[in-house]
Design an enzyme around this catalytic site. Structure first.
Site, PDB file in Angstrom:
ATOM      1  N   LYS A 240       0.832  -1.193   0.000  1.00 10.21           N
ATOM      2  CA  LYS A 240       0.000   0.000   0.000  1.00 10.21           C
ATOM      3  C   LYS A 240       0.875   1.254   0.000  1.00 10.21           C
ATOM      4  O   LYS A 240       1.947   1.265   0.607  1.00 10.21           O
ATOM      5  CB  LYS A 240      -0.871   0.045   1.269  1.00 10.21           C
ATOM      6  N   ARG A 314     -10.423 -11.466   2.581  1.00 10.40           N
ATOM      7  CA  ARG A 314     -11.352 -12.517   2.131  1.00 10.40           C
ATOM      8  C   ARG A 314     -10.707 -13.893   2.177  1.00 10.40           C
ATOM      9  O   ARG A 314     -11.401 -14.901   2.299  1.00 10.40           O
ATOM     10  CB  ARG A 314     -11.863 -12.187   0.732  1.00 10.40           C
TER      11      ARG A 314
END
Length: 461
Positions: A240, A314
């Site tokens: 990120k 997820r």
């Protein structure tokens, strides 16, 4: 910290709650000196307006709190909470003006105004004490406040002090308080127990990845809560940028939310069998980080192509959901700070959710207003299923194109719940960007109170 109502009404001052436009009518029944004082003060009953009324000796004898009008209240979650900090140093009892149907919500907001995260420096909030309004279940409101405190404290704690090991210890603390049972599978044990995606996401971190499994209760419907416990998310090898990494201590907000919800369920002694599953990891960068284009095997037997290591939540949820699904409980609920797409869709203030049946969704939606916990249903849109099928593996963890990111993530998770008809997933933000009445800036609970209020109908408790 503990947020409680004042223990005794003796010595408490009367607090009159006045709507905007109703001040003159109230003053018509007051002594002349009170009417003169209020008129001279300019008190109009707007949200956040307060006034302490002095007696003959100059000491306080009563108080006023503005309740605004219907349009203004629609913009504020907890109306009286705006008045609480301005009425500090006194204990108050609601004497008039607060509608009975609003009393529990407003009392909770008042208590939450006292929250301050003081682990590193004293941030104790200064607020007036409140006697529990007549007609409310004071014990329940205090339990809701305690659950919210737990959630906020966990999210607000930085990753240096809230990594997977510390999150596990927080679960142990909660379990000891309520005589619950905890089992933990960590490190190599995740592979030995067929939880390979949890291991893959967390193996590069200093703290071993782990699955935390807490159970409580032995009678009633079976409820499983699954919370994303990514204690910090660098993005992995798909690193990120710094601006996006700044709030990643909150990426375990799903775990914090389900632990707050579990605390309330246990404290209220709901007649159900509760299981809480938290895959606790840190998505770090090292020589053994999982990579883009890797194919991961899951507990369910499905294979997953990794097209972005920053779509890791997820993955860990999938293994935990597959484990939960094996016992076919009455209801599985997952909560996660999962997608930026959910924030784009509804902003930071609303908890979007997905549900496998309409009755389940209606129960959450009906409970939300009274719980002061807004939710909004998004669809499990079946025509988008091909977007999560890359071809080289069964599933794609980061479909290209950027469309419907919250929906494709939810569809991904649904693939791991095949034996349990009733499943709902909440894609929460877990953070209050700007302070508001009853909601300090920082970690915040979302969705949990609506779920709690809906459970009696959903599970026939």
């Amino acid at each position: 910290m503990t947020l409680r109502f004042a223990t005794a009404a003796e010595g408490a001052l009367d607090l009159h709650v006045l709507e905007q436009g109703a001040v003159d009518a109230w003053l018509s029944d007051q002594p002349d000196h009170v009417a003169a004082w209020v008129r001279a003060s300019g008190f109009e009953g707007g949200i956040g307006d307060t006034l302490v009324i002095p007696g003959p000796d100059g000491g306080p004898t009563a108080g006023l709190a503005g309740y605004g009008n219907a349009a203004a209240r629609a913009r504020v979650r907890f109306t009286l909470a705006a008045a609480a900090p301005r009425l500090q140093d006194q204990t108050w009892r609601i004497a008039s003006g607060l509608p009975g149907q609003d009393a529990e919500r407003e009392a909770l907001g008042w208590l939450l105004t006292g929250y301050g995260f003081s682990r590193y420096r004293d941030q104790t909030a200064k607020t007036g004490a409140l006697v529990a309004p007549e007609g409310i279940d004071a014990d329940r409101v205090e339990i809701l406040a305690a659950a919210e405190v737990l959630t906020r404290d966990l999210i607000n704690t930085p990753a240096a002090d809230m990594g997977p090991e510390a999150l596990e210890e927080a679960v142990w603390d909660l379990a000891r308080d309520h005589d619950a049972h905890v089992e933990v599978i960590a490190g190599q044990g995740l592979l030995d127990h067929n939880l390979p995606m949890i291991h893959a996401v967390g193996r590069a971190a200093k703290d071993d990845p782990r699955l935390i499994d807490m159970t409580w209760g032995d009678t009633g419907p079976h409820l499983v809560l699954v919370g994303k416990g990514v204690c910090f998310d660098t993005g992995g090898l798909n690193l990120k940028p710094g601006a996006s990494m700044g709030l990643m201590k909150k990426d375990m907000g799903g775990a914090a939310a389900v632990l707050g919800l579990a605390k309330a369920i246990m404290a209220l002694e709901l007649k159900l069998r509760l299981r809480v599953l938290i895959p606790a990891v840190e998505n770090s960068v090292a020589g053994n980080s999982f990579r883009p284009q890797d194919i991961l095997h899951s507990r369910k037997g499905l294979t997953v192509e990794i097209n972005n290591t920053d779509a890791e939540g997820r993955l860990v949820l999938a293994d935990a959901l597959a484990l939960a699904d094996e016992t076919a409980p009455d209801l599985i609920l997952s909560m996660a700070t999962l997608t930026g797409a959910a924030r784009v869709a509804v902003g930071p203030d609303i908890a979007p959710f997905f549900a496998t049946d309409d009755a389940l969704a209606r129960a959450f939606e009906a409970a939300a207003p009274g719980a002061a916990d807004p939710v909004w249903r998004l669809p499990f849109h079946d025509p988008y299923e091909p977007l999560i099928e890359p071809g080289i593996a069964d599933l794609d963890n980061a479909p290209k194109g950027g469309f419907a990111g919250a929906i494709t993530a939810a569809l991904f998770l649904r693939r791991f719940v095949t034996e349990t008809p009733r499943y709902a997933h909440f894609d929460i933000y877990g953070w209050q960007p700007q302070a508001a009445p009853g909601r300090t800036k920082g970690g915040i609970g979302q969705g949990a109170r609506s779920i709690l209020a809906a459970l009696p109908e959903i599970l026939d408790l």
